[in-house]
Design a protein around this motif. Sequence first.
Motif, mmCIF file in Angstrom:
data_model
loop_
_atom_site.group_PDB
_atom_site.id
_atom_site.type_symbol
_atom_site.label_atom_id
_atom_site.label_comp_id
_atom_site.label_asym_id
_atom_site.label_seq_id
_atom_site.Cartn_x
_atom_site.Cartn_y
_atom_site.Cartn_z
ATOM 1 N N TRP A 96 41.833 24.926 47.801
ATOM 2 C CA TRP A 96 42.896 23.913 47.842
ATOM 3 C C TRP A 96 44.264 24.545 47.584
ATOM 4 C CZ3 TRP A 96 42.780 19.479 50.113
ATOM 5 C CH2 TRP A 96 41.596 18.736 50.192
ATOM 6 N N GLN A 97 44.329 25.523 46.698
ATOM 7 C CA GLN A 97 45.600 26.178 46.386
ATOM 8 C C GLN A 97 46.176 26.929 47.579
ATOM 9 O OE1 GLN A 97 44.934 28.706 42.986
ATOM 10 N NE2 GLN A 97 44.434 26.983 41.653
ATOM 11 N N ARG A 98 45.326 27.458 48.438
ATOM 12 C CA ARG A 98 45.790 28.273 49.566
ATOM 13 C C ARG A 98 45.877 27.495 50.874
ATOM 14 N NH1 ARG A 98 45.459 33.723 47.969
ATOM 15 N NH2 ARG A 98 47.041 34.005 49.563
ATOM 16 N N ARG A 112 42.305 17.809 56.582
ATOM 17 C CA ARG A 112 42.446 18.710 55.438
ATOM 18 C C ARG A 112 41.124 18.801 54.662
ATOM 19 N NH1 ARG A 112 47.588 19.958 53.658
ATOM 20 N NH2 ARG A 112 46.986 19.818 51.483
ATOM 21 N N TYR A 113 40.504 17.659 54.418
ATOM 22 C CA TYR A 113 39.218 17.667 53.703
ATOM 23 C C TYR A 113 38.132 18.357 54.534
ATOM 24 C CZ TYR A 113 40.360 15.020 49.512
ATOM 25 O OH TYR A 113 40.861 14.650 48.284
ATOM 26 N N ASP A 114 38.137 18.136 55.846
ATOM 27 C CA ASP A 114 37.153 18.808 56.701
ATOM 28 C C ASP A 114 37.340 20.324 56.652
ATOM 29 O OD1 ASP A 114 35.950 16.439 57.481
ATOM 30 O OD2 ASP A 114 36.954 16.340 59.434
ATOM 31 N N VAL A 115 38.585 20.777 56.678
ATOM 32 C CA VAL A 115 38.860 22.216 56.611
ATOM 33 C C VAL A 115 38.371 22.791 55.280
ATOM 34 C CG1 VAL A 115 40.703 23.945 56.444
ATOM 35 C CG2 VAL A 115 40.760 22.219 58.262
ATOM 36 N N VAL A 116 38.684 22.114 54.194
ATOM 37 C CA VAL A 116 38.269 22.617 52.874
ATOM 38 C C VAL A 116 36.747 22.648 52.772
ATOM 39 C CG1 VAL A 116 38.279 22.134 50.388
ATOM 40 C CG2 VAL A 116 40.405 22.000 51.695
ATOM 41 N N ALA A 117 36.085 21.589 53.201
ATOM 42 C CA ALA A 117 34.616 21.542 53.125
ATOM 43 C C ALA A 117 33.993 22.666 53.940
ATOM 44 C CB ALA A 117 34.114 20.182 53.608
ATOM 45 N N ASN A 155 31.900 26.168 52.746
ATOM 46 C CA ASN A 155 30.574 26.535 53.248
ATOM 47 C C ASN A 155 30.523 27.995 53.692
ATOM 48 O OD1 ASN A 155 29.114 24.160 52.840
ATOM 49 N ND2 ASN A 155 30.034 23.227 54.643
ATOM 50 N N PHE A 156 31.675 28.568 54.040
ATOM 51 C CA PHE A 156 31.730 29.982 54.435
ATOM 52 C C PHE A 156 31.824 30.917 53.238
ATOM 53 C CE2 PHE A 156 34.099 28.375 58.402
ATOM 54 C CZ PHE A 156 32.927 28.254 59.130
ATOM 55 N N LEU A 157 32.169 30.390 52.081
ATOM 56 C CA LEU A 157 32.430 31.216 50.894
ATOM 57 C C LEU A 157 31.326 31.068 49.852
ATOM 58 C CD1 LEU A 157 36.189 30.257 50.585
ATOM 59 C CD2 LEU A 157 35.314 32.551 51.103
ATOM 60 N N PRO A 158 31.104 32.116 49.064
ATOM 61 C CA PRO A 158 30.124 31.976 47.980
ATOM 62 C C PRO A 158 30.695 31.089 46.883
ATOM 63 C CG PRO A 158 31.199 34.108 47.849
ATOM 64 C CD PRO A 158 31.693 33.450 49.114
ATOM 65 N N PRO A 159 29.891 30.211 46.321
ATOM 66 C CA PRO A 159 30.395 29.373 45.231
ATOM 67 C C PRO A 159 30.660 30.204 43.987
ATOM 68 C CG PRO A 159 28.048 29.039 45.518
ATOM 69 C CD PRO A 159 28.493 29.944 46.621
ATOM 70 N N ARG A 160 31.584 29.745 43.181
ATOM 71 C CA ARG A 160 31.903 30.387 41.903
ATOM 72 C C ARG A 160 31.846 29.309 40.833
ATOM 73 N NH1 ARG A 160 30.801 34.860 43.675
ATOM 74 N NH2 ARG A 160 32.351 36.181 44.652
ATOM 75 N N TYR A 161 30.620 28.983 40.416
ATOM 76 C CA TYR A 161 30.436 27.929 39.417
ATOM 77 C C TYR A 161 30.760 28.457 38.031
ATOM 78 C CZ TYR A 161 28.267 25.082 42.973
ATOM 79 O OH TYR A 161 28.039 24.342 44.098
ATOM 80 N N VAL A 162 31.486 27.659 37.289
ATOM 81 C CA VAL A 162 31.817 28.005 35.908
ATOM 82 C C VAL A 162 31.535 26.791 35.023
ATOM 83 C CG1 VAL A 162 33.553 29.727 36.529
ATOM 84 C CG2 VAL A 162 34.252 27.375 36.176
ATOM 85 N N THR A 214 40.624 34.022 55.224
ATOM 86 C CA THR A 214 39.843 34.110 56.462
ATOM 87 C C THR A 214 38.971 32.873 56.647
ATOM 88 O OG1 THR A 214 39.835 36.521 56.336
ATOM 89 C CG2 THR A 214 38.142 35.500 57.717
ATOM 90 N N ALA A 215 38.318 32.446 55.583
ATOM 91 C CA ALA A 215 37.449 31.264 55.664
ATOM 92 C C ALA A 215 38.259 30.020 56.011
ATOM 93 C CB ALA A 215 36.707 31.065 54.343
ATOM 94 N N ILE A 216 39.421 29.871 55.407
ATOM 95 C CA ILE A 216 40.260 28.699 55.701
ATOM 96 C C ILE A 216 40.744 28.756 57.146
ATOM 97 C CG2 ILE A 216 42.385 27.467 55.144
ATOM 98 C CD1 ILE A 216 42.070 28.506 52.245
ATOM 99 N N SER A 217 41.202 29.909 57.597
ATOM 100 C CA SER A 217 41.686 30.047 58.977
ATOM 101 C C SER A 217 40.580 29.745 59.981
ATOM 102 C CB SER A 217 42.226 31.457 59.217
ATOM 103 O OG SER A 217 43.379 31.682 58.459
ATOM 104 N N HIS A 218 39.399 30.246 59.712
ATOM 105 C CA HIS A 218 38.259 29.976 60.596
ATOM 106 C C HIS A 218 37.942 28.475 60.618
ATOM 107 C CE1 HIS A 218 34.719 31.092 62.878
ATOM 108 N NE2 HIS A 218 33.965 30.375 62.058
ATOM 109 N N ALA A 219 37.971 27.855 59.459
ATOM 110 C CA ALA A 219 37.709 26.416 59.375
ATOM 111 C C ALA A 219 38.780 25.615 60.109
ATOM 112 C CB ALA A 219 37.623 25.988 57.906
ATOM 113 N N VAL A 220 40.027 26.032 60.020
ATOM 114 C CA VAL A 220 41.122 25.352 60.735
ATOM 115 C C VAL A 220 40.861 25.392 62.236
ATOM 116 C CG1 VAL A 220 43.569 25.537 61.380
ATOM 117 C CG2 VAL A 220 42.907 25.666 58.977
#
Length: 90
Positions: free
Chosen positions: A12-14, A32-37, A41-48, A72-78
Amino acid sequence: MQLKNFMEDLVWQRLDEVLAGHRNVCKCEKCRYDVVALALNFLPPRYVVTSQGETFTRVKSLEQQFNVDILTAISHAVQIVSSRPHHEPK
């Protein structure tokens, strides 16, 4: 305690930064929500759970490759969302 995927915050920040480079892309809330979702899915989760885990992930996010992967993941999703939006063209 709260379980959180810190990667979601980072995406969301980027998002606006990446969307600014794509002029002819819909920037409505749905897209925007579709792109983020999709990017997540392309990125590994970072659960804390703890503040220590969040601090570790924040430090990791300063690494260049980590940021490149997010952008890269955001650009691909866009590209995918703009080619097949889930709403009628405006």
